[in-house]
Design a protein around this motif. Structure first.
Motif, mmCIF file in Angstrom:
data_model
loop_
_atom_site.group_PDB
_atom_site.id
_atom_site.type_symbol
_atom_site.label_atom_id
_atom_site.label_comp_id
_atom_site.label_asym_id
_atom_site.label_seq_id
_atom_site.Cartn_x
_atom_site.Cartn_y
_atom_site.Cartn_z
ATOM 1 N N GLY A 109 0.800 -1.218 0.000
ATOM 2 C CA GLY A 109 0.000 0.000 0.000
ATOM 3 C C GLY A 109 0.840 1.278 0.000
ATOM 4 O O GLY A 109 0.322 2.368 0.120
ATOM 5 N N CYS A 110 2.144 1.115 -0.126
ATOM 6 C CA CYS A 110 3.057 2.259 -0.134
ATOM 7 C C CYS A 110 4.371 1.776 -0.746
ATOM 8 O O CYS A 110 4.600 0.576 -0.842
ATOM 9 C CB CYS A 110 3.281 2.789 1.281
ATOM 10 S SG CYS A 110 3.938 1.543 2.398
ATOM 11 N N PRO A 111 5.235 2.697 -1.142
ATOM 12 C CA PRO A 111 6.535 2.267 -1.647
ATOM 13 C C PRO A 111 7.305 1.526 -0.542
ATOM 14 O O PRO A 111 7.233 1.902 0.623
ATOM 15 C CB PRO A 111 7.246 3.571 -2.022
ATOM 16 C CG PRO A 111 6.159 4.586 -2.143
ATOM 17 C CD PRO A 111 5.058 4.136 -1.233
ATOM 18 N N ARG A 112 8.007 0.473 -0.916
ATOM 19 C CA ARG A 112 8.802 -0.294 0.044
ATOM 20 C C ARG A 112 9.857 0.627 0.632
ATOM 21 O O ARG A 112 10.555 1.343 -0.095
ATOM 22 C CB ARG A 112 9.446 -1.489 -0.643
ATOM 23 C CG ARG A 112 10.156 -2.407 0.315
ATOM 24 C CD ARG A 112 10.605 -3.696 -0.410
ATOM 25 N NE ARG A 112 11.218 -4.588 0.548
ATOM 26 C CZ ARG A 112 12.507 -4.534 0.895
ATOM 27 N NH1 ARG A 112 13.307 -3.638 0.332
ATOM 28 N NH2 ARG A 112 12.988 -5.373 1.780
ATOM 29 N N ASP A 113 9.971 0.635 1.949
ATOM 30 C CA ASP A 113 10.924 1.526 2.611
ATOM 31 C C ASP A 113 11.473 0.855 3.865
ATOM 32 O O ASP A 113 11.025 1.093 4.977
ATOM 33 C CB ASP A 113 10.235 2.846 2.981
ATOM 34 C CG ASP A 113 11.226 3.918 3.430
ATOM 35 O OD1 ASP A 113 12.410 3.579 3.681
ATOM 36 O OD2 ASP A 113 10.825 5.081 3.502
#
Length: 117
Positions: A109-113
């Motif tokens: 649900g978001c860029p991998r970080d």
């Protein structure tokens, strides 16, 4: 009694130069600074944070269990909002920290970080 008017400005009446209990503590700006912590969001609410984090965990688990073609991205967005809200209620809520960390680490649900995870 307390006067509703601020004290007159005098040289040497700046921050840190006036002893405690003097007119500087009655300055309107001083009252605003002192009121800020109380005016902040209410006290931490661990019970609400726990409920929100559990709901987020349920949505994240549902997303993970679903076959790839049937996964609902809305579950991820809702889970993230629930985890973030839980952390606003109680920054020490481990379930919300772990849930949000998993989402960031896996890029759900978001860029991998992994750094923020």
């Amino acid at each position: 009694g307390v006067s509703s008017e601020p004290p007159p400005l005098r040289p040497g009446n700046g921050v840190g130069s006036t002893p405690a209990g003097s007119a500087a503590t009655e300055d309107p700006a001083g009252r605003a600074r002192q009121a800020t912590p109380a005016a902040r969001d209410s006290e931490p609410n661990p019970d609400m944070a726990k409920d929100l984090a559990e709901r987020g965990t349920t949505l994240l688990a549902r997303f993970r269990r679903a076959p790839p073609g049937e996964r609902d991205e809305e579950d991820l967005q809702k889970a993230r909002r629930l985890f973030e809200h839980a952390l606003k209620e109680d920054i020490t809520n481990e379930l919300a920290l772990l849930g949000l960390g998993d989402m960031l680490d896996e890029g759900l649900g978001c860029p991998r970080d992994p750094v923020r995870a």
